[in-house]
Design a protein around this motif. Structure first.
Motif, PDB file in Angstrom:
ATOM      1  N   VAL A   1      32.936  83.966  32.989  1.00  0.00           N
ATOM      2  CA  VAL A   1      31.746  84.250  33.800  1.00  0.00           C
ATOM      3  C   VAL A   1      31.605  85.756  34.014  1.00  0.00           C
ATOM      4  CG1 VAL A   1      30.744  84.014  36.102  1.00  0.00           C
ATOM      5  CG2 VAL A   1      31.648  82.008  34.929  1.00  0.00           C
ATOM      6  N   ARG A   2      32.704  86.437  34.304  1.00  0.00           N
ATOM      7  CA  ARG A   2      32.643  87.883  34.487  1.00  0.00           C
ATOM      8  C   ARG A   2      32.144  88.564  33.204  1.00  0.00           C
ATOM      9  NH1 ARG A   2      35.310  90.311  38.824  1.00  0.00           N
ATOM     10  NH2 ARG A   2      35.766  92.157  37.539  1.00  0.00           N
ATOM     11  N   SER A   3      32.598  88.096  32.058  1.00  0.00           N
ATOM     12  CA  SER A   3      32.150  88.679  30.792  1.00  0.00           C
ATOM     13  C   SER A   3      30.655  88.454  30.582  1.00  0.00           C
ATOM     14  CB  SER A   3      32.938  88.070  29.623  1.00  0.00           C
ATOM     15  OG  SER A   3      34.311  88.386  29.723  1.00  0.00           O
ATOM     16  N   GLU A   4      30.181  87.251  30.926  1.00  0.00           N
ATOM     17  CA  GLU A   4      28.750  86.957  30.774  1.00  0.00           C
ATOM     18  C   GLU A   4      27.917  87.831  31.697  1.00  0.00           C
ATOM     19  OE1 GLU A   4      29.217  82.227  29.462  1.00  0.00           O
ATOM     20  OE2 GLU A   4      28.714  82.771  31.535  1.00  0.00           O
ATOM     21  N   LEU A   5      28.375  88.030  32.914  1.00  0.00           N
ATOM     22  CA  LEU A   5      27.642  88.881  33.857  1.00  0.00           C
ATOM     23  C   LEU A   5      27.638  90.337  33.395  1.00  0.00           C
ATOM     24  CD1 LEU A   5      28.923  87.326  37.210  1.00  0.00           C
ATOM     25  CD2 LEU A   5      26.575  87.263  36.349  1.00  0.00           C
ATOM     26  N   GLN A   6      28.759  90.813  32.920  1.00  0.00           N
ATOM     27  CA  GLN A   6      28.833  92.193  32.439  1.00  0.00           C
ATOM     28  C   GLN A   6      27.965  92.388  31.194  1.00  0.00           C
ATOM     29  OE1 GLN A   6      33.098  92.268  32.187  1.00  0.00           O
ATOM     30  NE2 GLN A   6      33.338  93.380  34.119  1.00  0.00           N
ATOM     31  N   ALA A   7      27.884  91.355  30.351  1.00  0.00           N
ATOM     32  CA  ALA A   7      27.025  91.435  29.169  1.00  0.00           C
ATOM     33  C   ALA A   7      25.552  91.533  29.555  1.00  0.00           C
ATOM     34  CB  ALA A   7      27.250  90.220  28.274  1.00  0.00           C
ATOM     35  N   GLN A   8      25.219  91.039  30.761  1.00  0.00           N
ATOM     36  CA  GLN A   8      23.855  91.134  31.263  1.00  0.00           C
ATOM     37  C   GLN A   8      23.584  92.460  31.958  1.00  0.00           C
ATOM     38  OE1 GLN A   8      22.910  87.694  33.688  1.00  0.00           O
ATOM     39  NE2 GLN A   8      23.795  86.277  32.197  1.00  0.00           N
TER      40      GLN A   8
ATOM     41  N   CYS B   1      34.146  82.641  42.680  1.00  0.00           N
ATOM     42  CA  CYS B   1      35.145  83.572  43.206  1.00  0.00           C
ATOM     43  C   CYS B   1      35.346  84.740  42.239  1.00  0.00           C
ATOM     44  CB  CYS B   1      36.472  82.858  43.447  1.00  0.00           C
ATOM     45  SG  CYS B   1      36.543  81.843  44.936  1.00  0.00           S
ATOM     46  N   ALA B   2      35.378  84.445  40.943  1.00  0.00           N
ATOM     47  CA  ALA B   2      35.561  85.500  39.943  1.00  0.00           C
ATOM     48  C   ALA B   2      34.410  86.495  39.963  1.00  0.00           C
ATOM     49  CB  ALA B   2      35.698  84.880  38.552  1.00  0.00           C
ATOM     50  N   ALA B   3      33.223  86.024  40.371  1.00  0.00           N
ATOM     51  CA  ALA B   3      32.055  86.906  40.442  1.00  0.00           C
ATOM     52  C   ALA B   3      32.047  87.744  41.718  1.00  0.00           C
ATOM     53  CB  ALA B   3      30.772  86.080  40.357  1.00  0.00           C
ATOM     54  N   GLY B   4      32.968  87.434  42.656  1.00  0.00           N
ATOM     55  CA  GLY B   4      33.076  88.255  43.859  1.00  0.00           C
ATOM     56  C   GLY B   4      32.727  87.558  45.154  1.00  0.00           C
ATOM     57  N   PHE B   5      32.868  86.217  45.191  1.00  0.00           N
ATOM     58  CA  PHE B   5      32.506  85.478  46.399  1.00  0.00           C
ATOM     59  C   PHE B   5      33.681  84.667  46.933  1.00  0.00           C
ATOM     60  CE2 PHE B   5      28.587  86.042  43.996  1.00  0.00           C
ATOM     61  CZ  PHE B   5      27.774  86.628  44.963  1.00  0.00           C
ATOM     62  N   ARG B   6      33.761  84.593  48.230  1.00  0.00           N
ATOM     63  CA  ARG B   6      34.619  83.616  48.908  1.00  0.00           C
ATOM     64  C   ARG B   6      33.833  82.313  48.981  1.00  0.00           C
ATOM     65  NH1 ARG B   6      34.592  86.157  53.135  1.00  0.00           N
ATOM     66  NH2 ARG B   6      36.643  87.187  53.063  1.00  0.00           N
ATOM     67  N   CYS B   7      34.487  81.187  48.741  1.00  0.00           N
ATOM     68  CA  CYS B   7      33.785  79.903  48.741  1.00  0.00           C
ATOM     69  C   CYS B   7      34.410  78.946  49.745  1.00  0.00           C
ATOM     70  CB  CYS B   7      33.815  79.261  47.354  1.00  0.00           C
ATOM     71  SG  CYS B   7      32.913  80.201  46.098  1.00  0.00           S
TER      72      CYS B   7
ATOM     73  N   GLN C   1      24.074  79.236  30.331  1.00  0.00           N
ATOM     74  CA  GLN C   1      24.963  80.024  31.183  1.00  0.00           C
ATOM     75  C   GLN C   1      24.568  79.849  32.655  1.00  0.00           C
ATOM     76  OE1 GLN C   1      25.130  84.109  29.813  1.00  0.00           O
ATOM     77  NE2 GLN C   1      26.028  83.550  27.865  1.00  0.00           N
ATOM     78  N   VAL C   2      24.730  78.630  33.144  1.00  0.00           N
ATOM     79  CA  VAL C   2      24.300  78.320  34.505  1.00  0.00           C
ATOM     80  C   VAL C   2      25.146  79.074  35.530  1.00  0.00           C
ATOM     81  CG1 VAL C   2      24.001  76.487  36.216  1.00  0.00           C
ATOM     82  CG2 VAL C   2      23.408  76.066  33.819  1.00  0.00           C
ATOM     83  N   TYR C   3      26.457  79.121  35.324  1.00  0.00           N
ATOM     84  CA  TYR C   3      27.313  79.811  36.298  1.00  0.00           C
ATOM     85  C   TYR C   3      26.980  81.299  36.370  1.00  0.00           C
ATOM     86  CZ  TYR C   3      30.316  75.684  36.608  1.00  0.00           C
ATOM     87  OH  TYR C   3      30.811  74.413  36.824  1.00  0.00           O
ATOM     88  N   ALA C   4      26.754  81.917  35.225  1.00  0.00           N
ATOM     89  CA  ALA C   4      26.398  83.333  35.225  1.00  0.00           C
ATOM     90  C   ALA C   4      25.057  83.548  35.918  1.00  0.00           C
ATOM     91  CB  ALA C   4      26.353  83.863  33.789  1.00  0.00           C
ATOM     92  N   THR C   5      24.118  82.616  35.714  1.00  0.00           N
ATOM     93  CA  THR C   5      22.820  82.719  36.380  1.00  0.00           C
ATOM     94  C   THR C   5      22.986  82.629  37.893  1.00  0.00           C
ATOM     95  OG1 THR C   5      21.717  81.739  34.465  1.00  0.00           O
ATOM     96  CG2 THR C   5      20.514  81.721  36.551  1.00  0.00           C
ATOM     97  N   LEU C   6      23.821  81.700  38.343  1.00  0.00           N
ATOM     98  CA  LEU C   6      24.081  81.572  39.771  1.00  0.00           C
ATOM     99  C   LEU C   6      24.752  82.832  40.315  1.00  0.00           C
ATOM    100  CD1 LEU C   6      25.387  77.885  39.905  1.00  0.00           C
ATOM    101  CD2 LEU C   6      23.245  78.720  40.896  1.00  0.00           C
ATOM    102  N   GLY C   7      25.771  83.303  39.610  1.00  0.00           N
ATOM    103  CA  GLY C   7      26.462  84.497  40.061  1.00  0.00           C
ATOM    104  C   GLY C   7      25.536  85.686  40.171  1.00  0.00           C
ATOM    105  N   ARG C   8      24.709  85.883  39.147  1.00  0.00           N
ATOM    106  CA  ARG C   8      23.769  87.009  39.169  1.00  0.00           C
ATOM    107  C   ARG C   8      22.755  86.853  40.302  1.00  0.00           C
ATOM    108  NH1 ARG C   8      20.977  90.133  34.170  1.00  0.00           N
ATOM    109  NH2 ARG C   8      19.710  91.551  35.422  1.00  0.00           N
ATOM    110  N   PHE C   9      22.254  85.632  40.498  1.00  0.00           N
ATOM    111  CA  PHE C   9      21.295  85.391  41.581  1.00  0.00           C
ATOM    112  C   PHE C   9      21.870  85.804  42.923  1.00  0.00           C
ATOM    113  CE2 PHE C   9      20.179  82.442  45.047  1.00  0.00           C
ATOM    114  CZ  PHE C   9      18.850  82.813  45.241  1.00  0.00           C
ATOM    115  N   PHE C  10      23.083  85.344  43.236  1.00  0.00           N
ATOM    116  CA  PHE C  10      23.663  85.669  44.533  1.00  0.00           C
ATOM    117  C   PHE C  10      24.009  87.150  44.645  1.00  0.00           C
ATOM    118  CE2 PHE C  10      24.643  81.014  44.841  1.00  0.00           C
ATOM    119  CZ  PHE C  10      23.948  80.791  46.039  1.00  0.00           C
TER     120      PHE C  10
END
Length: 335
Positions: A94-101, A136-142, A320-329
């Motif tokens: 997920v971190r790689s997908e977000l960084q690629a964006q 969590c990997a994207a930077g959130f406490r859950c 890439q649903v998880y990356a979309t969620l991570g980026r949204f938040f």
């Protein structure tokens, strides 16, 4: 002749009685599936994750919160580790997908905000461990919550937001005090029933959520019941629906027709909102998501169509649903 007629009348009466009993039994079963779904035990992947959360890049703390409904709500706190054990493959992806964006991420272990995660109907909080792993990997406490009528929650009935709308805030505030973290910012995410509850919870202005995202949710519980009544009862759907409503009201104390996330969506005037749905969802059809999205009155909203996804696999398609969620938040965070 009279005896034969009487015999046929008795047979007809017995058939009618059995038919009515069968119809009532099916309606009772339908209402039970709605408000007292079968509780799933822990799955093997739950047990594996809880036995070694560090291998997934997180630490996990179980806790319970005495909420205003008088029950002790079971929860899990998940936080990212600064140094993941092994590769933490799902979080790393997920971190790689977000960084690629083009997003610049904080180092592993940094926490930008807290997200309360709400599971679907017939689910339990542990179902969201793989979701928390990625967020969590994207930077959130859950914070993962067993909803009433599910998992280890002691309440008997699920009420789809009637009694659950305040629960996320109560759990979150307790966790912030208990684990001594900043109570802001905090957001909401849910799938299906959890998504419907997330929208209703986000519409409570006193709770101060910074964003809400939902997948596979419904606009109106009444419409979902209607569609299922058509499938199960055919030409008898109208009396079946009426009886289901009456049984739910009698047993669980709420009117299904009052559960309308679409009305809550119309009150989301300022916070960012993500509405997502699979375009192959036959259980809760995509028009529910479209109606929810259109009801949100502010411009800070995003629609996510997941090609080929049904109701139960929206997180496991090539999208890439998880990356979309991570980026949204991440992009929804206040300055």
């Amino acid at each position: 002749m009279k005896r034969r007629r009487w015999r046929w009348l008795k047979v007809l009466g017995a058939v009618l009685l059995l038919t009515c009993a069968g119809f009532f039994g099916l309606v009772w079963y339908a209402s039970s599936k709605l408000i007292t779904p079968a509780r799933r035990p822990l799955q093997d992947y739950h047990v594996e994750f809880l036995a070694n959360p560090a291998a997934h890049g997180v630490r996990v703390e179980p806790f319970k919160v005495r909420t205003s409904d008088g029950f002790d709500t079971p929860c899990l706190l998940c936080e990212p580790l600064a140094t993941p054990v092994n590769t933490a493959a799902k979080g790393t992806k997920v971190r790689s997908e977000l960084q690629a964006q083009g997003l610049k991420l904080e180092p592993w272990g940094a926490i930008k905000a807290t997200l309360v995660l709400l599971h679907g109907h017939k689910g339990r909080k542990e179902d969201y461990l793989p979701v928390a792993e990625r967020l969590c990997a994207a930077g959130f406490r859950c914070i993962l919550v067993d909803l009433p009528g599910h998992g280890e929650h002691p309440a008997k009935f699920a009420t789809f937001g009637h009694g659950e709308a305040s629960l996320p805030s109560e759990v979150f505030q307790d966790a912030a005090t208990r684990f001594q973290f900043n109570p802001a910012p905090a957001g909401l995410f849910g799938i299906s029933q959890g998504g419907a509850i997330a929208i209703q919870a986000a519409a409570r202005p006193q709770d101060g959520w910074f964003a809400v995202a939902e997948l596979s949710g419904f606009a109106s519980l009444q419409d979902v019941i209607h569609d299922q009544a058509v499938n199960y009862f055919g030409p008898l759907r109208e009396p079946a629906e009426a009886m289901v409503y009456a049984l739910v009201k009698h047993r669980a104390g709420f009117e299904p027709s009052a559960i309308r996330p679409i009305d809550a969506a119309a009150r989301l005037t300022s916070i960012p909102v993500l509405i997502g749905h699979g375009d192959a969802d036959a259980f809760i059809q995509p028009h529910h998501a479209q109606a929810l999205f259109q009801a949100v009155p502010n411009a800070r909203k995003q629609f996510l169509n997941v090609p080929g996804a049904g109701h139960n696999n929206i997180l496991v398609t090539p999208a890439q649903v998880y990356a979309t969620l991570g980026r949204f938040f991440l992009e929804a965070l206040p300055p």
